[in-house]
Design a protein around this motif. Structure first.
Motif, short mmCIF file in Angstrom:
data_model
loop_
_atom_site.label_atom_id
_atom_site.label_comp_id
_atom_site.label_asym_id
_atom_site.label_seq_id
_atom_site.Cartn_x
_atom_site.Cartn_y
_atom_site.Cartn_z
N LEU A 20 0.83 -1.21 0.00
CA LEU A 20 0.00 0.00 0.00
C LEU A 20 0.86 1.26 0.00
CD1 LEU A 20 -2.71 -1.11 2.56
CD2 LEU A 20 -3.10 -0.63 0.13
N PHE A 21 1.93 1.25 0.79
CA PHE A 21 2.82 2.40 0.89
C PHE A 21 3.48 2.68 -0.46
CE2 PHE A 21 6.80 4.53 2.23
CZ PHE A 21 6.27 5.55 3.00
N ASP A 22 3.86 1.62 -1.16
CA ASP A 22 4.44 1.78 -2.49
C ASP A 22 3.41 2.41 -3.44
OD1 ASP A 22 6.73 1.34 -4.24
OD2 ASP A 22 5.50 -0.18 -5.24
N GLY A 23 2.15 1.98 -3.36
CA GLY A 23 1.10 2.59 -4.17
C GLY A 23 0.88 4.05 -3.82
N TYR A 24 0.95 4.37 -2.54
CA TYR A 24 0.82 5.75 -2.08
C TYR A 24 1.91 6.63 -2.69
CZ TYR A 24 1.38 9.54 1.37
OH TYR A 24 1.54 10.76 2.00
N GLY A 29 3.78 10.45 -7.55
CA GLY A 29 4.75 10.60 -8.63
C GLY A 29 6.09 9.94 -8.41
N GLN A 30 6.24 9.12 -7.39
CA GLN A 30 7.51 8.44 -7.15
C GLN A 30 7.52 7.09 -7.88
OE1 GLN A 30 10.10 9.90 -5.38
NE2 GLN A 30 8.66 11.62 -5.59
N PRO A 31 8.69 6.63 -8.27
CA PRO A 31 8.75 5.31 -8.92
C PRO A 31 8.50 4.20 -7.90
CG PRO A 31 10.96 6.19 -8.61
CD PRO A 31 10.00 7.28 -8.21
N SER A 32 7.96 3.10 -8.38
CA SER A 32 7.72 1.96 -7.51
C SER A 32 9.04 1.43 -6.96
CB SER A 32 7.02 0.84 -8.29
OG SER A 32 6.84 -0.29 -7.46
N ASP A 33 9.06 1.16 -5.65
CA ASP A 33 10.23 0.56 -5.01
C ASP A 33 9.73 -0.16 -3.76
OD1 ASP A 33 12.61 -0.18 -3.82
OD2 ASP A 33 13.64 1.69 -4.33
N LEU A 34 9.20 -1.34 -3.97
CA LEU A 34 8.59 -2.11 -2.88
C LEU A 34 9.60 -2.45 -1.79
CD1 LEU A 34 5.98 -3.35 -1.86
CD2 LEU A 34 6.52 -5.39 -3.20
N ALA A 35 10.82 -2.79 -2.18
CA ALA A 35 11.84 -3.14 -1.19
C ALA A 35 12.16 -1.95 -0.29
CB ALA A 35 13.11 -3.64 -1.88
N ALA A 36 12.31 -0.78 -0.89
CA ALA A 36 12.62 0.42 -0.10
C ALA A 36 11.43 0.80 0.79
CB ALA A 36 12.98 1.59 -1.01
N ALA A 37 10.21 0.61 0.29
CA ALA A 37 9.02 0.89 1.10
C ALA A 37 9.01 0.00 2.33
CB ALA A 37 7.75 0.67 0.26
N GLY A 63 -6.10 0.02 2.76
CA GLY A 63 -5.72 1.39 3.04
C GLY A 63 -4.96 1.50 4.34
N PHE A 64 -4.32 2.65 4.52
CA PHE A 64 -3.58 2.89 5.75
C PHE A 64 -3.47 4.39 6.01
CE2 PHE A 64 -0.27 3.76 2.76
CZ PHE A 64 0.60 4.65 3.38
N THR A 65 -3.20 4.71 7.24
CA THR A 65 -2.81 6.07 7.60
C THR A 65 -1.65 5.97 8.57
OG1 THR A 65 -3.57 8.26 8.29
CG2 THR A 65 -4.43 6.39 9.53
N GLN A 66 -0.73 6.92 8.47
CA GLN A 66 0.46 6.93 9.32
C GLN A 66 0.53 8.26 10.07
OE1 GLN A 66 4.97 5.42 9.16
NE2 GLN A 66 4.28 6.31 7.25
N LEU A 67 0.66 8.17 11.38
CA LEU A 67 0.75 9.34 12.24
C LEU A 67 2.16 9.46 12.80
CD1 LEU A 67 -2.45 8.75 14.40
CD2 LEU A 67 -2.25 10.18 12.37
N TYR A 68 2.68 10.68 12.80
CA TYR A 68 3.96 10.96 13.44
C TYR A 68 3.70 11.84 14.66
CZ TYR A 68 6.32 9.20 9.28
OH TYR A 68 6.77 8.41 8.26
N PRO A 69 4.24 11.46 15.82
CA PRO A 69 4.02 12.26 17.02
C PRO A 69 4.85 13.53 16.99
CG PRO A 69 5.50 10.45 17.51
CD PRO A 69 5.05 10.27 16.07
N SER A 70 4.30 14.57 17.58
CA SER A 70 5.00 15.84 17.71
C SER A 70 4.41 16.58 18.90
CB SER A 70 4.86 16.66 16.42
OG SER A 70 5.72 17.78 16.46
#
Length: 150
Positions: A20-24, A29-37, A63-70
């Motif tokens: 999913l992250f790779d699709g996101y 506009g980023q190239p697919s890179d499943l390993a890096a994801a 689907g997914f959502t990612q939260l970063y604490p701050s």
């Protein structure tokens, strides 16, 4: 579409999340890179640097959502950056995005956060409509600035 389930992702969800992250990233506009994801997400898990919620329908990750604490210095309180929200094209317009936003806001409230913040592309009208329908307000007081370091 079958019932939507949302759960806080764990390391065992890594393969489904990486896809999913790779699709996101491709959506932006980023190239697919499943390993890096996969490596990127695994590092977030291993270092406890984010909280990810995963949406499934019929046992399939959609689907997914990612939260970063701050923190807000002005408010002297915890905040979260809702950095990523993605729904697979086949699952869009079925309430998945709304369910992920609800899970994110419930989690942030549970931890005493005073705000969730996000940004989206200026031309991403469908995301903007979703956010507005859920009570999110476009900032009218502040401009966002970025400094590229690489």
């Amino acid at each position: 579409m079958s019932h939507i389930t949302i759960h806080q992702a764990v390391l065992a969800d890594l393969d489904a999340l990486a896809s999913l992250f790779d699709g996101y990233r491709q959506f932006y506009g980023q190239p697919s890179d499943l390993a890096a994801a996969r490596v990127f997400l695994q590092a977030r898990f291993e270092h406890g640097e984010s909280t990810i919620f995963l949406a499934k329908t019929g046992g399939q990750a959609v689907g997914f959502t990612q939260l970063y604490p701050s923190f807000s210095s002005v408010s002297m309180a915890r905040v979260f950056v809702l950095n990523d929200l993605y729904v697979a094209p086949t699952a869009r317009r079925h309430g998945v995005g709304q369910s992920l936003l609800n899970a994110a806001s419930a989690y942030a409230r549970q931890l005493g956060a005073v705000r969730l913040s996000l940004t989206t592309a200026v031309d991403n009208k469908s995301a903007q409509a979703l956010y507005a329908s859920q009570g999110w307000e476009r900032d009218q007081k502040f401009y966002a600035y970025h400094l590229a370091l690489t």
